[in-house]
Design a protein around this motif. Structure first.
Motif, short mmCIF file in Angstrom:
data_model
loop_
_atom_site.label_atom_id
_atom_site.label_comp_id
_atom_site.label_asym_id
_atom_site.label_seq_id
_atom_site.Cartn_x
_atom_site.Cartn_y
_atom_site.Cartn_z
N GLY A 98 0.84 -1.19 0.00
CA GLY A 98 0.00 0.00 0.00
C GLY A 98 0.87 1.24 0.00
O GLY A 98 1.82 1.36 -0.77
N PRO A 99 0.61 2.18 0.92
CA PRO A 99 1.45 3.40 0.98
C PRO A 99 2.76 3.20 1.72
O PRO A 99 3.63 4.07 1.68
CB PRO A 99 0.54 4.39 1.72
CG PRO A 99 -0.32 3.54 2.58
CD PRO A 99 -0.54 2.26 1.83
N ARG A 100 2.91 2.08 2.37
CA ARG A 100 4.12 1.85 3.15
C ARG A 100 5.21 1.26 2.26
O ARG A 100 4.95 0.44 1.38
CB ARG A 100 3.82 0.93 4.33
CG ARG A 100 2.88 1.57 5.37
CD ARG A 100 2.67 0.63 6.54
NE ARG A 100 1.91 -0.54 6.15
CZ ARG A 100 0.58 -0.59 6.16
NH1 ARG A 100 -0.13 0.47 6.48
NH2 ARG A 100 -0.05 -1.71 5.82
N ARG A 101 6.45 1.66 2.52
CA ARG A 101 7.61 1.23 1.75
C ARG A 101 8.70 0.73 2.68
O ARG A 101 8.88 1.24 3.78
CB ARG A 101 8.19 2.39 0.90
CG ARG A 101 7.17 3.11 0.03
CD ARG A 101 6.84 2.26 -1.20
NE ARG A 101 6.04 3.01 -2.15
CZ ARG A 101 4.72 3.08 -2.14
NH1 ARG A 101 4.03 2.44 -1.20
NH2 ARG A 101 4.07 3.79 -3.04
N SER A 102 9.45 -0.25 2.15
CA SER A 102 10.61 -0.71 2.91
C SER A 102 11.85 0.06 2.45
O SER A 102 11.85 0.68 1.38
CB SER A 102 10.81 -2.20 2.70
OG SER A 102 11.31 -2.46 1.40
N PRO A 103 12.94 0.01 3.18
CA PRO A 103 14.17 0.63 2.71
C PRO A 103 14.69 -0.10 1.46
O PRO A 103 14.43 -1.27 1.23
CB PRO A 103 15.13 0.47 3.90
CG PRO A 103 14.27 0.22 5.07
CD PRO A 103 13.06 -0.50 4.57
N TRP A 104 15.47 0.62 0.64
CA TRP A 104 16.08 0.03 -0.55
C TRP A 104 17.22 -0.89 -0.13
O TRP A 104 18.00 -0.59 0.77
CB TRP A 104 16.62 1.11 -1.49
CG TRP A 104 15.55 1.92 -2.17
CD1 TRP A 104 15.13 3.16 -1.80
CD2 TRP A 104 14.81 1.55 -3.32
NE1 TRP A 104 14.15 3.60 -2.65
CE2 TRP A 104 13.93 2.63 -3.61
CE3 TRP A 104 14.77 0.43 -4.15
CZ2 TRP A 104 13.05 2.62 -4.67
CZ3 TRP A 104 13.89 0.41 -5.20
CH2 TRP A 104 13.04 1.50 -5.47
N VAL A 105 17.33 -1.99 -0.86
CA VAL A 105 18.46 -2.90 -0.68
C VAL A 105 19.27 -2.88 -1.97
O VAL A 105 18.74 -3.19 -3.05
CB VAL A 105 18.01 -4.34 -0.35
CG1 VAL A 105 19.22 -5.25 -0.18
CG2 VAL A 105 17.15 -4.35 0.90
N ALA A 106 20.54 -2.47 -1.92
CA ALA A 106 21.39 -2.29 -3.11
C ALA A 106 22.30 -3.50 -3.31
O ALA A 106 22.70 -4.19 -2.36
CB ALA A 106 22.21 -1.02 -2.97
N LEU A 107 22.62 -3.72 -4.58
CA LEU A 107 23.52 -4.83 -4.95
C LEU A 107 24.26 -4.43 -6.22
O LEU A 107 23.64 -4.09 -7.23
CB LEU A 107 22.71 -6.11 -5.19
CG LEU A 107 23.53 -7.35 -5.57
CD1 LEU A 107 24.33 -7.84 -4.37
CD2 LEU A 107 22.62 -8.46 -6.07
N PRO A 108 25.60 -4.45 -6.22
CA PRO A 108 26.35 -4.15 -7.45
C PRO A 108 26.23 -5.32 -8.44
O PRO A 108 26.13 -6.49 -8.05
CB PRO A 108 27.78 -3.96 -6.97
CG PRO A 108 27.85 -4.77 -5.72
CD PRO A 108 26.50 -4.70 -5.07
#
Length: 349
Positions: A98-108
């Motif tokens: 919905g309107p809630r988001r998790s933090p981004w998880v980055a990967l090269p």
């Protein structure tokens, strides 16, 4: 006062954390032959359905912004094969409810480094005491397109590993395994023991990128005769050839002589042609044929022969007998002569 402020801050933090969506776990790249997929584990979130958003940014060019690769994804994976194989990227993924988001998880992500080189396609054929090994690929596949991976990498070669079947535990004993490197798509394994089963596996090797591809499946094939002809076979062939020549030459000679005699007997018979026919046939057809005419009676000359018997008493009778013995045509001639003589006498009188 300070204790109350600390309690209020902790309560606010707990309230925010309780309403936040957990971020994806175990984010990883699965890439084989440049076919790459970003994968992750779905977070545990009991309230509502979760979707995912994936974006990327090129690290090679500073100042670039993130661009979306997939939004509203319902499965914990995203195909990233559309990215250039020569680029260097940062991939990010987050969970949404919905309107809630998790933090981004980055990967090269660097496709040329991170992809796994798959095994090539191999065919093995035994011939003349050697093994002919042909191989191709692997190939990069995306949708309906297909390209050989060696077009992307500069230094590309194949490594062929082979060993006797049953002599070792396969590749675990490196001392019994022989390997050959080649830049071509085929290789002939020679100097093998005849009538022996050898097993072969092939992999791609890229020294420039320090990469080694996966091994192909194990193929085993038995060698045949090594193609070297023994000395006794050569001697036997030479002796047999000489005997064949010795027998064939007289047979051919007598056969030819018999055929010659038969042909000569048919077309040139041995009997002698008559001489008068040779002379007759040697004359031209238009030449008149000369035949001596039969002698005519008037050209014949006769002498009168009188036979007088010693014991004859009647000369006249003898004369009459002689006259009777004279042939009729001679008598006619005598009569004609007498007539002509009488006529001449009467004329004379």
């Amino acid at each position: 006062m300070a204790a109350a402020l600390r309690a209020a801050l902790c309560g606010g933090i707990l309230l925010c954390v309780a309403g936040m969506v957990p971020k994806p776990q175990n984010v990883r790249i699965s890439s084989v032959n440049l076919h790459s997929t970003l994968q992750w584990d779905a977070p545990r979130f009991a309230r509502g359905n979760i979707s995912y958003t994936v974006r990327f940014k090129s690290i090679n060019l500073p100042g670039n912004t993130y661009e979306p690769l997939g939004t509203k994804l319902r499965v914990p994976e995203c195909d990233v094969s559309s990215l250039s194989a020569y680029g260097h990227y940062e991939l990010q993924v987050r969970a949404e409810a919905g309107p809630r988001r998790s933090p981004w998880v980055a990967l090269p992500f660097r496709p040329m480094d991170d992809t796994v080189i798959g095994p090539p396609e191999v065919q093995v054929k035994s011939e003349s005491g050697a093994l002919h090994v042909d191989f191709s690929g692997p190939f990069a596949e995306h949708k309906q397109d297909k390209w050989p991976l060696r077009q992307y990498y500069g230094s590309w070669s194949y490594r062929i590993l082979y060993w006797k079947e049953g002599s070792t535990a396969g590749l675990t004993s490196a001392s019994r395994v022989t390997h050959v490197d080649t830049k071509h798509n085929s290789e002939i394994l020679s100097q093998l023991e005849p009538w022996t089963v050898y097993c072969v596996r092939v992999q791609a090797v890229i020294p420039e990128w320090n990469k080694t591809g996966e091994l192909s499946r194990e193929l085993c094939e038995q060698t045949t005769h090594n193609g070297v002809t023994p000395v006794w076979v050569i001697v036997a062939v030479l002796i047999g050839s000489m005997l064949a020549v010795v027998i064939a030459v007289p047979v051919c000679f007598f056969s030819f002589f018999h055929l010659y005699r038969l042909t000569k007997h048919v077309f040139c018979p041995s009997y002698i042609f008559p001489q008068h026919l040779k002379e007759f046939l040697s004359k031209p057809p238009s030449a008149p044929q000369s035949f001596s005419p039969l002698p005519q009676e008037e050209h014949l000359i006769y002498d009168k022969l009188t036979v007088i018997s010693e014991d004859s008493q009647n000369p006249r009778g003898e004369a009459e007998g002689e006259a009777s013995e004279t042939p009729e045509h001679l008598q006619g001639s005598e009569q004609g002569n007498s007539n002509s003589g009488g006529g001449a006498a009467s004329g004379k009188a």
